[in-house]
Motif scaffolding. Sequence first.
Motif, PDB file in Angstrom:
ATOM      1  N   VAL A  36       8.710   4.559 -16.570  1.00  0.00           N
ATOM      2  CA  VAL A  36       7.786   3.790 -17.163  1.00  0.00           C
ATOM      3  C   VAL A  36       6.867   3.075 -16.014  1.00  0.00           C
ATOM      4  O   VAL A  36       5.558   3.040 -16.221  1.00  0.00           O
ATOM      5  N   ILE A  37       7.415   2.287 -15.200  1.00  0.00           N
ATOM      6  CA  ILE A  37       6.529   1.733 -14.182  1.00  0.00           C
ATOM      7  C   ILE A  37       5.716   2.778 -13.415  1.00  0.00           C
ATOM      8  O   ILE A  37       4.582   2.849 -13.260  1.00  0.00           O
ATOM      9  N   ALA A  74       4.790   5.715 -14.830  1.00  0.00           N
ATOM     10  CA  ALA A  74       3.712   6.201 -15.614  1.00  0.00           C
ATOM     11  C   ALA A  74       2.560   5.488 -15.816  1.00  0.00           C
ATOM     12  O   ALA A  74       1.276   5.830 -16.000  1.00  0.00           O
ATOM     13  N   LEU A  75       2.784   4.038 -15.667  1.00  0.00           N
ATOM     14  CA  LEU A  75       1.848   3.061 -15.920  1.00  0.00           C
ATOM     15  C   LEU A  75       0.951   2.680 -14.374  1.00  0.00           C
ATOM     16  O   LEU A  75      -0.141   2.080 -14.492  1.00  0.00           O
ATOM     17  N   GLY A  76       1.782   3.158 -13.499  1.00  0.00           N
ATOM     18  CA  GLY A  76       0.812   2.987 -12.153  1.00  0.00           C
ATOM     19  C   GLY A  76       1.238   1.577 -11.343  1.00  0.00           C
ATOM     20  O   GLY A  76       0.438   1.194 -10.856  1.00  0.00           O
ATOM     21  N   GLU A  77       2.142   1.062 -11.772  1.00  0.00           N
ATOM     22  CA  GLU A  77       2.521  -0.462 -11.727  1.00  0.00           C
ATOM     23  C   GLU A  77       3.258  -0.787 -10.438  1.00  0.00           C
ATOM     24  O   GLU A  77       3.282  -1.808 -10.172  1.00  0.00           O
ATOM     25  N   ASN A  78       3.556   0.228  -9.758  1.00  0.00           N
ATOM     26  CA  ASN A  78       4.254  -0.008  -8.434  1.00  0.00           C
ATOM     27  C   ASN A  78       3.436   0.257  -7.462  1.00  0.00           C
ATOM     28  O   ASN A  78       2.821   1.311  -7.023  1.00  0.00           O
ATOM     29  N   PHE A  92       0.674   6.088  -9.634  1.00  0.00           N
ATOM     30  CA  PHE A  92       1.004   6.777 -10.671  1.00  0.00           C
ATOM     31  C   PHE A  92       2.182   7.774 -10.208  1.00  0.00           C
ATOM     32  O   PHE A  92       1.760   8.966  -9.590  1.00  0.00           O
ATOM     33  N   THR A 103       5.122  10.760 -15.145  1.00  0.00           N
ATOM     34  CA  THR A 103       4.327  10.984 -16.077  1.00  0.00           C
ATOM     35  C   THR A 103       4.979  10.515 -17.280  1.00  0.00           C
ATOM     36  O   THR A 103       6.311  10.180 -17.557  1.00  0.00           O
ATOM     37  N   TRP A 104       4.733  10.495 -18.725  1.00  0.00           N
ATOM     38  CA  TRP A 104       5.229  10.119 -19.824  1.00  0.00           C
ATOM     39  C   TRP A 104       6.350  11.111 -20.293  1.00  0.00           C
ATOM     40  O   TRP A 104       7.267  11.022 -20.770  1.00  0.00           O
TER      41      TRP A 104
END
Length: 109
Positions: free
Chosen positions: A45-46, A48-52, A57, A60-61
């Motif tokens: 999830v992290i 897929a959201l590009g939050e790392n 990114f 993918t979902w």
Amino acid sequence: MNETWQNINLHASHPSSASSLPIEQQWLVQTVKLQEECGEVAEAVIGALGENPRKGFSHTWDDVRAEVCDVIVTGMVMLARMGGDPAWFFDEHLRTVTNRAALKGDRTS
């Protein structure tokens, strides 16, 4: 028994037969494995959201969906390893959750 539970029982029979741990400790190890799989959902999830910030990114979902499937399979394998009739137990539990949700007007758990 349907094909899904036949496959789950096949998976459930392999690693536990090689373990020298008492059965209850094998269940504890399976619980840790289930937690590990949940962590992989969170990681996906992290990603897929590009939050790392280091990886961007990275997932993918569809990767998230696959990790959720791994959680489900791991949970089903654990249930099968605990003995009894896992398909019946799961169906009964799902009925209970569904009835409870219907009473609350909620379709999520």
